[in-house]
Design an enzyme around this catalytic site. Structure first.
Site, PDB file in Angstrom:
ATOM      1  N   HIS A   1      30.833  23.252 -74.462  1.00  0.00           N
ATOM      2  CA  HIS A   1      31.227  23.712 -75.777  1.00  0.00           C
ATOM      3  C   HIS A   1      30.149  23.382 -76.818  1.00  0.00           C
ATOM      4  O   HIS A   1      29.761  24.223 -77.630  1.00  0.00           O
ATOM      5  CB  HIS A   1      32.538  23.016 -76.113  1.00  0.00           C
ATOM      6  CG  HIS A   1      33.132  23.418 -77.405  1.00  0.00           C
ATOM      7  ND1 HIS A   1      33.819  24.594 -77.551  1.00  0.00           N
ATOM      8  CD2 HIS A   1      33.147  22.812 -78.615  1.00  0.00           C
ATOM      9  CE1 HIS A   1      34.240  24.683 -78.795  1.00  0.00           C
ATOM     10  NE2 HIS A   1      33.843  23.617 -79.467  1.00  0.00           N
TER      11      HIS A   1
ATOM     12  N   ASN B   1      13.285  13.251 -47.420  1.00  0.00           N
ATOM     13  CA  ASN B   1      12.820  12.788 -46.131  1.00  0.00           C
ATOM     14  C   ASN B   1      13.922  12.026 -45.392  1.00  0.00           C
ATOM     15  O   ASN B   1      14.102  12.180 -44.196  1.00  0.00           O
ATOM     16  CB  ASN B   1      11.608  11.880 -46.374  1.00  0.00           C
ATOM     17  CG  ASN B   1      10.903  11.557 -45.095  1.00  0.00           C
ATOM     18  OD1 ASN B   1      10.406  12.433 -44.425  1.00  0.00           O
ATOM     19  ND2 ASN B   1      10.878  10.283 -44.745  1.00  0.00           N
TER      20      ASN B   1
ATOM     21  N   GLU C   1      32.340  28.220 -70.343  1.00  0.00           N
ATOM     22  CA  GLU C   1      33.339  27.546 -71.160  1.00  0.00           C
ATOM     23  C   GLU C   1      34.721  28.158 -70.930  1.00  0.00           C
ATOM     24  O   GLU C   1      35.725  27.455 -70.838  1.00  0.00           O
ATOM     25  CB  GLU C   1      32.931  27.679 -72.627  1.00  0.00           C
ATOM     26  CG  GLU C   1      33.787  26.886 -73.563  1.00  0.00           C
ATOM     27  CD  GLU C   1      33.527  27.286 -75.009  1.00  0.00           C
ATOM     28  OE1 GLU C   1      33.399  26.381 -75.829  1.00  0.00           O
ATOM     29  OE2 GLU C   1      33.478  28.494 -75.312  1.00  0.00           O
TER      30      GLU C   1
END
Lengths: 120, 701
Positions: free
Chosen positions: B46, B414, B68
């Site tokens: 918002h 990794n 929203e």
């Protein structure tokens, strides 16, 4: 000097509203949410409150209700900053005793023109 | 009158990125019925939407509005939160970030991704919950010239109008701004004084307004009281043209264009408003964009600032004490002077530490991207992984933080890719199906240690050794310790992945990670146990602004060698020196042959000693290569504050920066990797190209 309480959890909006108001010669005090706004308001002496609706800790509608219960804020204009220009939002605001609302996106000229309707 | 708001853009950007980070972390940990989280995610979206609208970042506003709306449905309980929705919202967070970054840097963004996500949002909204009514901004009034008209307005407010803080007088003032206004009050409703409640409003008014404003604009003045009054507007006579005074109009047209106006008024800064169409200008260079981020603001806790103020206060007291002593100094006060100077040293040290702390941020800034990363990788690889983060409040200098992010990402990738085994393998080994990656950070002396631990298969020593022999990195049959074998994975071009996966492959290996960490003045170590997992430990200095240095003298010059690069210092023995063709000297240090670099030659200085025999050698190491720097004298070891040579003068080969010593003189800080490269170059100049290059590559002679 007209003293205005600005309540908004967004730093940028709060800064902008304050900046615009100060530029027009009003004095401003800032609060970061409804609870802080209410605490700040206890001191009284405000001619206008501008508050966001969606905030943590206490939303704008609850703040408005709480302020109206304080004798010092019985007739003080309280404006809601909102992006929701829906009728529902306005009714909730009105029911809580809000004077009116300002629709975001925030536009400085418009803000100044509009608050003339509620502060001298 | 117009107010320029562009100065608030940086705050808005900072806030938006914070909001996005919050959305992301809350979305990742979203539980069922987690209303609090949904509310805070909604609020973040918002705020972003509101700010973006203000600054005219229309595509951000538009996109965020969809997000929203969806969140609003979840917030009101009109929509059950499905995991697909959470994924969609995570993608949306990425898109908003892309859009905001593109607005900030005036760069292009991945339009396909945004369009795709926006479509998915629209589709989701159209299903299930009732789509909320989408507000459309009123179309700008296209009237160029408006005619003034007379309006007759009847305004009958309800008795309790003032209880909401509205005041008819101020409304009329606002009307008067639109044009000449005549007001007449009606007091017919006024009760007798006994029955009158002073808090009620009994009057009504009839107004006559001459204005070019439209009916909507006039009604807008009464917008806040329309439910609390009877309002009638009648237009009497349209006539006379009026040039609108733009200054105090508040017409819709102006409102609709204000965003663009703001954009046009501000100086060409890093941000421009609507960037829906690509700007024809050249995009800023990558490095420029980087600098812009680096020069960002930093939020500092009030306690840190208070502490600083206290220290400055103490410094002032010490200073005044010392200046009083200096006014009429006699030898009997020597003791007080000494203690005063000690006090000053203490003050300065504390002040320095506090100032350093200002730039320190909790490492959570670097860690907060990992929950999302692991979440995504876990989906991609089909491995269930839990991420545990400790010590995210450990503080670290902002500049170090900005540069350590990428190596850490690589290490985490990794761990997912090569560390954690697939579920079936884990079960077969009797381990829980879900793998675990732990991130930890803690302070150790003046350093910060970051650990990346996984409970996966560990590093297969034999496979690493075979591969290294295969690549010619080690001799077959050499006897290496466990840690030496593990260190092989940091060699360039080394990768044990059977096939390059798109997760950690990317053409970047552990060698680059190690190099980046070393360039920050840090170290990386690895520990591993078969089937138990591996731990990579990154050790970094807390700040890049200060360096522990060894001061050395060459002729009349003083140089600073970073302490971290120094292996040892020794006096050269004649029998251990080998001269190879050209001017290249090698010094035999146990089983290594170390090239000798006489600094006086490198920088063409007059020096005390030009003979290697019996000279002082400071053996330094960088990028796995040792060299012996020949100096005249070893001076003190001290912390030095690094000043950039590039900013104040220009880049110089072999010098990484400069510092100012206690006596006010300037000393250069040696750039060890740079010096080694210089040595290579000068060796090549000496026409011993082949030979010395081989020598430098570590061949024994």
């Amino acid at each position: 000097m007209t003293k205005i309480l600005v309540v908004d959890d967004s730093n940028s909006i709060r800064d902008m509203v304050s900046f615009t108001l100060k530029g027009a010669g009003y004095e401003t005090v800032e609060a970061r949410d409804g609870q802080e706004g209410l605490n700040t308001a206890q001191g009284g002496g405000f001619d206008l409150v501008i508050s966001d609706v969606n905030m943590p800790n206490m939303d704008g509608i609850s703040l408005c209700q709480a302020l109206r219960k304080l004798p010092a804020f019985k007739f003080t204009p309280i404006l809601m900053l909102t992006t929701e220009s829906s009728g529902d939002m306005k009714e909730r605001g009105k029911a809580a005793g809000a004077t009116g609302w300002l629709v975001k996106p925030f536009n400085p000229e418009k803000l100044l023109a509009t608050i003339k309707r509620v502060v001298r | 009158m117009s107010v320029d708001l562009s100065q608030f853009i940086p705050t808005f950007l900072e806030e938006s990125f914070e909001g996005l980070a919050l959305m992301e972390s809350r979305l990742l940990s979203l539980e069922v019925d987690d209303n609090e989280s949904i509310h805070s995610i909604f609020r973040a979206a918002h705020s972003i939407k509101g700010g973006a609208g203000t600054f005219g970042f229309e595509n951000v506003t538009e996109f965020t509005h969809l997000v929203e709306t969806l969140l609003d449905e979840m917030r009101d309980g009109r929509r059950v939160i499905a995991s697909a929705d959470v994924e969609l919202l995570l993608d949306s967070v990425d898109c908003i970030r892309l859009l905001i970054e593109s607005a900030r840097d005036q760069s292009d963004y991945d339009e396909a991704k945004v369009a795709q996500t926006s479509e998915a949002l629209t589709k989701t909204l159209s299903q299930g919950a009732s789509a909320s009514d989408v507000e459309s901004s009123p179309a700008p009034g296209g009237e160029v010239e408006q005619k003034a008209a007379q309006w007759q307005i009847s305004f009958i407010p309800s008795h309790h109008l003032v209880k909401t803080g509205n005041d008819p007088l101020l409304l009329f003032n606002a009307l008067a701004d639109l044009g000449p206004l005549e007001i007449s009050a009606q007091a017919s409703e006024l009760p007798s004084l006994l029955d009158m409640d002073p808090q009620e409003l009994y009057l009504s008014w009839r107004l006559l307004l001459t204005s070019a404003a439209s009916e909507d604009e006039i009604r807008e003045v009464f917008e806040w009281v329309e439910d609390e009054c009877q309002l009638e507007l009648v237009q009497l006579e349209p006539e006379r043209e009026i040039k609108q005074d733009k200054g105090n109009s508040n017409s819709q047209a102006e409102e609709a264009t204000s965003g663009a106006e703001i954009a046009a008024e501000k100086p060409a800064g890093p941000v421009t408003a609507p960037c829906s169409d690509k700007s024809p200008e050249k995009k800023p260079e990558k490095s420029q964009v980087k600098n812009k981020q680096d020069a960002g603001s930093i939020r500092v806790g009030v306690d840190k600032v208070d502490n600083l103020i206290n220290l400055v206060g103490e410094l002032v007291i010490t200073q005044s004490m010392l200046s009083e002593l200096g006014n009429d100094f006699e030898l009997s006060k020597l003791e007080r002077l000494t203690s005063g100077l000690e006090q000053l040293l203490q003050n300065t040290k504390e002040l320095q530490e506090s100032v350093m702390r200002i730039r320190m941020l909790p490492i959570s800034f670097a860690f907060n991207r990992f929950p999302r990363l692991v979440h995504d990788l876990s989906k991609k690889t089909g491995k269930a992984i839990e991420l545990v983060i400790h010590g995210e409040q450990t503080e670290l200098d902002k500049t170090v933080m900005e540069q350590i992010g990428d190596p850490l990402v690589h290490l985490v990738r990794n761990a997912v890719d090569h560390g954690i085994e697939p579920a079936d393998v884990r079960l077969a080994k009797g381990k829980p199906e879900q793998g675990m990656i732990k991130l930890d950070a803690y302070h150790l002396g003046g350093n910060i240690v970051i650990e990346i631990n996984d409970d996966g298969g560990g590093i297969n020593k034999q496979a690493v050794l075979d591969k290294a022999i295969d690549k010619g990195l080690v001799e077959a049959g050499s006897n290496l310790s466990e840690s030496q074998i593990f260190d092989l994975i940091f060699e360039p071009g080394f990768s044990t992945a059977k096939e390059l996966s798109d997760i950690s492959g990317r053409g970047v290996g552990m060698d680059v990670v190690k190099k980046n960490i070393q360039s920050l003045g840090g170290r990386i170590q690895v520990e591993s146990a078969q089937d138990k997992g591996s731990t990579f430990r990154v050790n970094l200095p807390l700040t890049l602004a200060i360096l522990d240095g060894q001061l050395v003298r060459v002729g009349s010059e003083t140089y600073v060698i970073p302490l971290i690069a120094i292996v040892e210092s020794l006096q050269a023995k004649g029998e251990l020196i080998n001269r190879v063709s050209g001017d290249m000297l090698l010094y035999r240090l146990r089983e290594d042959n170390v090239p000798v670099l006489p600094i006086y030659q490198l920088f063409s200085l007059p020096a005390d000693t030009t003979e290697v025999e019996n000279s002082l050698l400071v053996v330094v190491e960088a990028d796995g290569q040792k060299v012996g720097l020949m100096v005249d004298d070893l001076l003190a070891q001290q912390q030095v504050v690094i000043k950039s040579l590039k900013d104040n003068y220009q880049q110089v080969d072999g010098i990484s920066g400069a510092t100012i010593l206690g006596d006010g003189s300037v000393a250069m800080i040696l750039d060890i990797p740079g010096m080694i490269q210089l040595a290579m170059k000068s060796a090549q100049k000496n026409q011993a190209q082949h030979y010395s290059a081989n020598v430098l590559a570590g061949e024994t002679v």
